[in-house]
Design an enzyme around this catalytic site. Sequence first.
Site, PDB file in Angstrom:
ATOM      1  N   CYS A 133      53.159  79.862   1.114  1.00  0.00           N
ATOM      2  CA  CYS A 133      52.643  81.253   2.102  1.00  0.00           C
ATOM      3  C   CYS A 133      53.623  81.087   3.551  1.00  0.00           C
ATOM      4  O   CYS A 133      53.901  82.054   4.268  1.00  0.00           O
ATOM      5  CB  CYS A 133      51.415  81.210   2.342  1.00  0.00           C
ATOM      6  SG  CYS A 133      50.143  81.450   1.100  1.00  0.00           S
ATOM      7  N   HIS A 273      50.493  85.335   9.277  1.00  0.00           N
ATOM      8  CA  HIS A 273      50.413  85.285   7.672  1.00  0.00           C
ATOM      9  C   HIS A 273      49.141  86.125   7.571  1.00  0.00           C
ATOM     10  O   HIS A 273      48.032  85.590   7.847  1.00  0.00           O
ATOM     11  CB  HIS A 273      50.433  84.092   7.270  1.00  0.00           C
ATOM     12  CG  HIS A 273      50.088  83.978   5.820  1.00  0.00           C
ATOM     13  ND1 HIS A 273      50.589  84.734   4.730  1.00  0.00           N
ATOM     14  CD2 HIS A 273      49.353  83.029   5.158  1.00  0.00           C
ATOM     15  CE1 HIS A 273      49.873  84.530   3.498  1.00  0.00           C
ATOM     16  NE2 HIS A 273      49.077  83.421   3.615  1.00  0.00           N
ATOM     17  N   ASN A 303      46.315  88.897   0.492  1.00  0.00           N
ATOM     18  CA  ASN A 303      47.388  87.857   1.202  1.00  0.00           C
ATOM     19  C   ASN A 303      48.569  87.829   0.085  1.00  0.00           C
ATOM     20  O   ASN A 303      48.413  87.566  -1.103  1.00  0.00           O
ATOM     21  CB  ASN A 303      46.682  86.540   0.984  1.00  0.00           C
ATOM     22  CG  ASN A 303      47.703  85.210   1.048  1.00  0.00           C
ATOM     23  OD1 ASN A 303      48.704  85.222   1.155  1.00  0.00           O
ATOM     24  ND2 ASN A 303      46.863  84.166   1.348  1.00  0.00           N
TER      25      ASN A 303
HETATM   26  C1  LIG Z   1      37.801  81.858   0.694  1.00  0.00           C
HETATM   27  C2  LIG Z   1      36.816  82.225   1.862  1.00  0.00           C
HETATM   28  C3  LIG Z   1      37.189  83.633   1.953  1.00  0.00           C
HETATM   29  C4  LIG Z   1      35.544  81.695   1.334  1.00  0.00           C
HETATM   30  O1  LIG Z   1      34.843  82.107   2.653  1.00  0.00           O
HETATM   31  P1  LIG Z   1      33.681  81.187   3.267  1.00  0.00           P
HETATM   32  O2  LIG Z   1      33.074  81.983   4.124  1.00  0.00           O
HETATM   33  O3  LIG Z   1      34.227  80.103   3.361  1.00  0.00           O
HETATM   34  O4  LIG Z   1      32.604  81.181   1.938  1.00  0.00           O
HETATM   35  P2  LIG Z   1      32.140  79.832   1.205  1.00  0.00           P
HETATM   36  O5  LIG Z   1      33.186  78.914   0.700  1.00  0.00           O
HETATM   37  O6  LIG Z   1      31.191  79.111   2.421  1.00  0.00           O
HETATM   38  O7  LIG Z   1      31.108  80.226   0.347  1.00  0.00           O
HETATM   39  C5  LIG Z   1      29.943  81.041   0.480  1.00  0.00           C
HETATM   40  C6  LIG Z   1      29.294  81.565  -0.696  1.00  0.00           C
HETATM   41  O8  LIG Z   1      30.045  82.945  -1.090  1.00  0.00           O
HETATM   42  C7  LIG Z   1      30.348  82.823  -2.532  1.00  0.00           C
HETATM   43  N1  LIG Z   1      31.508  83.234  -3.020  1.00  0.00           N
HETATM   44  C8  LIG Z   1      32.819  82.939  -2.957  1.00  0.00           C
HETATM   45  N2  LIG Z   1      33.570  83.894  -3.441  1.00  0.00           N
HETATM   46  C9  LIG Z   1      32.703  84.846  -3.319  1.00  0.00           C
HETATM   47  C10 LIG Z   1      33.080  86.120  -3.771  1.00  0.00           C
HETATM   48  N3  LIG Z   1      34.363  86.841  -4.108  1.00  0.00           N
HETATM   49  N4  LIG Z   1      32.115  87.209  -4.010  1.00  0.00           N
HETATM   50  C11 LIG Z   1      30.926  86.792  -3.450  1.00  0.00           C
HETATM   51  N5  LIG Z   1      30.436  85.478  -3.241  1.00  0.00           N
HETATM   52  C12 LIG Z   1      31.412  84.674  -3.150  1.00  0.00           C
HETATM   53  C13 LIG Z   1      30.405  81.062  -2.589  1.00  0.00           C
HETATM   54  O9  LIG Z   1      30.218  80.727  -3.890  1.00  0.00           O
HETATM   55  C14 LIG Z   1      29.411  80.641  -1.877  1.00  0.00           C
HETATM   56  O10 LIG Z   1      28.221  80.575  -2.443  1.00  0.00           O
HETATM   57  P3  LIG Z   1      27.099  79.308  -2.219  1.00  0.00           P
HETATM   58  O11 LIG Z   1      27.013  79.348  -0.604  1.00  0.00           O
HETATM   59  O12 LIG Z   1      25.918  79.933  -3.114  1.00  0.00           O
HETATM   60  O13 LIG Z   1      27.780  78.101  -2.935  1.00  0.00           O
HETATM   61  C15 LIG Z   1      37.319  81.522   2.822  1.00  0.00           C
HETATM   62  O14 LIG Z   1      37.124  80.048   2.890  1.00  0.00           O
HETATM   63  C16 LIG Z   1      39.083  81.583   3.051  1.00  0.00           C
HETATM   64  O15 LIG Z   1      39.298  82.544   3.446  1.00  0.00           O
HETATM   65  N6  LIG Z   1      39.667  80.508   3.059  1.00  0.00           N
HETATM   66  C17 LIG Z   1      40.890  80.398   3.274  1.00  0.00           C
HETATM   67  C18 LIG Z   1      41.725  81.083   2.192  1.00  0.00           C
HETATM   68  C19 LIG Z   1      43.063  81.160   2.297  1.00  0.00           C
HETATM   69  O16 LIG Z   1      43.534  81.985   3.305  1.00  0.00           O
HETATM   70  N7  LIG Z   1      44.107  80.951   1.444  1.00  0.00           N
HETATM   71  C20 LIG Z   1      45.509  80.980   1.375  1.00  0.00           C
HETATM   72  C21 LIG Z   1      45.895  80.222   2.783  1.00  0.00           C
HETATM   73  S1  LIG Z   1      47.770  80.567   2.634  1.00  0.00           S
END
Ligand SMILES: CC(C)(COP(=O)(O)OP(=O)(O)OC[C@H]1O[C@@H](n2cnc3c(N)ncnc32)[C@H](O)[C@@H]1OP(=O)(O)O)[C@@H](O)C(=O)NCCC(=O)NCCS
Length: 346
Positions: A133, A273, A303
């Site tokens: 990215c 980004h 993204n």
């Molecule tokens: C992936 C992301 C959106 C998850 O959000 P978060 O607030 O960190 O959520 P968590 O990982 O704490 O998960 C919370 C819960 O939601 C659930 N969950 C994950 N994806 C889900 C979805 N699409 N729909 C519903 N629930 C979801 C998880 O299983 C977790 O459940 P649990 O508490 O029962 O285990 C976030 O971590 C993120 O954006 N990270 C960076 C990703 C990124 O930018 N990547 C590219 C970089 S270049």
Amino acid sequence: MSFAIPPAEFKNPRAEHDFVGRTCSISAVGAYVPERRLTNADLEKMVETSDEWIVSRTGIRERRIAADNEMTSDMAAKAACQVLSKANVSADQVQLIIVATITPDMPFPATACLVQDKIGATNAAAFDLEAACSGFIYGLEIGQQFIMSRTYDTVLVIGAEKLSSIIDWKDRDTCVLFGDGAGAVLMQNRTNTHGLLTACLGSDGSKAPLLSMPGGGCQHPATPESVAARLHYLKMDGREIFKNAVNAMQTAAKNALARCDLDISQIKCIIPHQANKRILIAVGERLGANSGQVFMNLDRYGNTSAASVAIALNEAVERGRIERGDLILMLVFGAGLTWGAAVIEW
Ligand SMILES: CC(C)(COP(=O)(O)OP(=O)(O)OC[C@H]1O[C@@H](n2cnc3c(N)ncnc32)[C@H](O)[C@@H]1OP(=O)(O)O)[C@@H](O)C(=O)NCCC(=O)NCCS
């Protein structure tokens, strides 16, 4: 001790290089996104998720998905043609094409070579750049080196991705986040502006497992077992990536501003980004930016990895958010880990 270049019986073209009277700037920007929209409501039918969860945790409402017969090189070529037409530059004037991508049409030859052929850039060298990215700012910095050294005058830097081809559509942790598209810029020597003032790039390979596609390289070549183990899909530790993204982008931004002796209030527009709205808000707050400074369009595209900053830049320019003479700050973060910040006088 003298470091003077010794006389020689041959001509050393590099000996003539100096950067006086030379700047490198973006003379035009363009973008292309595929027609097909994949909405959160569509995703609700594919995995256990909800529009409410996706919007509140990421800010994304829909993303574009390339057609089956539409490749990364096709999207890159469309963005490139748009740039050339805006800049009134013909394809045969392009001397170098850099394509930043993690979803090349195939492992080799380089997607940049396929783009070279598709746009008819008959006088251009071409190569791919893999910084995930972060690829677009890495590409700008590399393109800039060629222009400042007077090696080339006209360089195309393209970020293009068909991420839908490496997304595990059964994995709700990742499939809601990504989309397809391409953005491109033309880099040229324009002495009426300072152009690209600085780019602070960084990497940390010790955290490579946080975001990767394990299969398809020499470590795990494609086999029935690697396919069964779903190794040919993107894997991510979302929470760790989130924390690292906020820290790396704000640190790179502060370093880039400090190098230029600039305060955040002097920046007209921050183009980060487009990973996650919460990441961008956190970075903006830590930089002391006001919310109007941070440009976002991830609600419509998700993204798009190496394409995201270029697509956002194009939209910011088209909407009049950036005008010639404005200072802009671009921020990237991605697998590697890699990151970067660039300051440009537009
Ligand atoms: C992936 C992301 C959106 C998850 O959000 P978060 O607030 O960190 O959520 P968590 O990982 O704490 O998960 C919370 C819960 O939601 C659930 N969950 C994950 N994806 C889900 C979805 N699409 N729909 C519903 N629930 C979801 C998880 O299983 C977790 O459940 P649990 O508490 O029962 O285990 C976030 O971590 C993120 O954006 N990270 C960076 C990703 C990124 O930018 N990547 C590219 C970089 S270049």
